[in-house]
Design a protein around this motif. Structure first.
Motif, mmCIF file in Angstrom:
data_model
loop_
_atom_site.group_PDB
_atom_site.id
_atom_site.type_symbol
_atom_site.label_atom_id
_atom_site.label_comp_id
_atom_site.label_asym_id
_atom_site.label_seq_id
_atom_site.Cartn_x
_atom_site.Cartn_y
_atom_site.Cartn_z
ATOM 1 N N GLY A 1 -10.534 9.206 -9.705
ATOM 2 C CA GLY A 1 -11.695 9.110 -9.193
ATOM 3 C C GLY A 1 -11.967 7.571 -9.064
ATOM 4 N N LYS A 2 -11.232 6.814 -9.536
ATOM 5 C CA LYS A 2 -11.192 5.376 -9.294
ATOM 6 C C LYS A 2 -10.317 4.897 -8.049
ATOM 7 N N VAL A 3 -9.577 5.541 -7.588
ATOM 8 C CA VAL A 3 -8.677 5.431 -6.237
ATOM 9 C C VAL A 3 -9.585 5.043 -5.392
ATOM 10 N N ARG A 4 -9.276 4.145 -4.541
ATOM 11 C CA ARG A 4 -10.194 3.704 -3.376
ATOM 12 C C ARG A 4 -9.025 3.967 -2.278
ATOM 13 N N ALA A 5 -9.679 4.353 -1.186
ATOM 14 C CA ALA A 5 -8.912 4.668 0.161
ATOM 15 C C ALA A 5 -8.379 3.305 0.882
ATOM 16 N N GLU A 6 -9.325 2.369 0.519
ATOM 17 C CA GLU A 6 -8.786 0.970 1.291
ATOM 18 C C GLU A 6 -7.588 0.032 0.598
ATOM 19 N N ASN A 7 -7.378 0.614 -0.317
ATOM 20 C CA ASN A 7 -6.278 -0.045 -1.149
ATOM 21 C C ASN A 7 -4.953 0.790 -1.002
ATOM 22 N N LEU A 8 -5.068 1.831 -0.230
ATOM 23 C CA LEU A 8 -3.791 2.583 0.153
ATOM 24 C C LEU A 8 -3.569 2.831 1.800
ATOM 25 N N ARG B 1 0.810 -1.270 0.148
ATOM 26 C CA ARG B 1 -0.040 0.099 -0.059
ATOM 27 C C ARG B 1 0.780 1.249 -0.077
ATOM 28 N N SER B 2 2.063 1.372 0.430
ATOM 29 C CA SER B 2 2.790 2.415 0.604
ATOM 30 C C SER B 2 3.796 2.846 -0.636
ATOM 31 N N PRO C 1 -4.937 1.548 5.955
ATOM 32 C CA PRO C 1 -3.742 2.135 6.659
ATOM 33 C C PRO C 1 -2.456 1.623 6.195
ATOM 34 N N LEU C 2 -1.556 2.859 6.710
ATOM 35 C CA LEU C 2 -0.285 2.426 6.578
ATOM 36 C C LEU C 2 0.332 1.726 8.004
ATOM 37 N N ARG C 3 1.240 0.985 8.034
ATOM 38 C CA ARG C 3 1.779 0.524 9.458
ATOM 39 C C ARG C 3 3.298 0.498 9.523
ATOM 40 N N PRO C 4 3.626 0.744 10.733
ATOM 41 C CA PRO C 4 5.038 0.902 10.915
ATOM 42 C C PRO C 4 5.921 -0.288 10.399
#
Length: 369
Positions: free
Chosen positions: A167-174, A39-40, A176-179
């Motif tokens: 417009g096709k970007v989905r937040a769940e694909n990016l 995701r990162s 959360p970012l984890r350490p």
């Protein structure tokens, strides 16, 4: 002696670098960064900026060592003269021919996957190879001018695609970012640095027809920041639309993204237009590397290449070698994927981080530069 106005300017050099970047950026970065960073992945391009900026600074320092009318191949010959230098130039010739052939083969694959699924790759390889050979007989400055001419069209289409895909970007694909993803982020920055380092040294072959003196590091640093932003947006669009696992598995994730876009509610399936437009970066790379391969081979053979030069046979020999590699080295998609994801990036890093720096340092130590 060329007049001042006929020399390659810094703006033309930056435009050349950007157009050159578009081919390996679309081929290597989105999928490789998604595979390592997940995701990162969009942050990986931003992380790659810092080592790339250092590399650009060192490259500008090295470029200041050249003499009037001296390109990268001639600089290598002066830094390491004699038999060792000729061997190094021969090795460089092999790499230039191999990379040109790989670009021909990957460009053909892009057409086959996106537009003509049943077409033979040889048609695209030989057609683009012949066009690049014809262009390679012209001076380097013609390639730089061509890059500046095609930049608005290629850059404009890229910007349109990236903006339309948001417009096709989905937040769940990016998120959360984890350490714990920090290690993957660092690994994902490697392909970004690979693309940027290649973008820095590849235009250096044209420095023989550029204005004398060191390229302006502050001005080129701004261009490098723009390049990193493009890589980050590209990764954001691809990973945000498909998710990291799917983006990592796709052969051409950017063109898969284009395939799913609809413009003005009526123009669909525009990937054929985008794929056709991306012939220009491939064309520029192959023609530029054929010129550089001619210089490397001529300097490597020395007086023995005189007959070849007089008969204008060096360029056709380079082009034939590149086409032969393209037709024989990757007979199927698996072989092409192996070249694209592992062998080509690894060898490129060797030349960027070992080959060129070692030659420059040797020339400095021996007082030849």
């Amino acid at each position: 002696m060329m007049t001042k106005d006929s020399r390659i300017s810094e703006n033309q050099l930056a435009a050349t670098a950007f157009v050159l970047m578009l081919s390996p950026a679309l081929r290597l970065f989105p999928g490789a960064a998604a595979e390592s960073a997940g995701r990162s992945a969009p942050l990986a391009a931003l992380l790659a900026f810092f080592p790339a900026a250092l590399y650009l600074y060192l490259a500008c320092r090295a470029a200041a060592l050249r003499r009037e009318g001296e390109g990268l191949c001639a600089l290598i010959a002066r830094a390491v003269p004699g038999r060792v230098g000729r061997m190094l130039l021969g090795l460089l010739w092999v790499w230039l021919v191999v990379y040109a052939g790989f670009v021909l083969r990957s460009g053909a694959d892009r057409f086959i996957v996106a537009v003509y699924p049943n077409a033979p790759s040889a048609f695209f390889v030989l057609t683009l190879g012949a066009a690049a050979l014809a262009a390679a007989f012209a001076p380097y400055r013609d390639a730089a001018r061509t890059a500046k001419l095609v930049l608005p069209a290629v850059g404009g289409v890229l910007a349109l695609v990236l903006l339309s895909s948001l417009g096709k970007v989905r937040a769940e694909n990016l998120l959360p970012l984890r350490p714990e993803s920090a290690k993957g982020l660092a690994v994902g920055a490697v392909p970004g640095f690979d693309v940027l380092a290649w973008t820095i040294w590849a235009p250096a072959f044209a420095l023989g027809e550029a204005k004398k003196g060191a390229p302006s590091f502050p001005r080129l640093l701004g261009a490098l920041a723009l390049f990193c932003a493009v890589l980050a947006l590209m990764s954001l669009a691809v990973v945000g639309s498909f998710g990291a696992p799917l983006a990592a598995s796709l052969s051409w994730p950017f063109f898969s993204l284009v395939r799913n876009l609809v413009f003005l509610r009526s123009v669909e399936r525009v990937e054929a237009l985008v794929v056709a437009l991306w012939v220009f970066p491939d064309f520029l790379i192959v023609s530029l590397f054929l010129r550089a391969a001619r210089d490397a081979l001529s300097l490597s053979l020395g007086s023995r290449a005189a007959a070849l030069r007089e008969g204008r046979l060096v360029l056709p020999l380079c082009a034939a070698s590149a086409c032969a590699f393209a037709l024989l080295a990757a007979p199927d998609a698996a072989a092409l994927s192996l070249l694209s994801r592992t062998l080509i990036p690894a060898v490129n890093l060797f030349f960027a981080l070992v080959f060129f720096p070692a030659i420059i340092l040797t020339g400095k130590k021996k007082g030849r530069l």
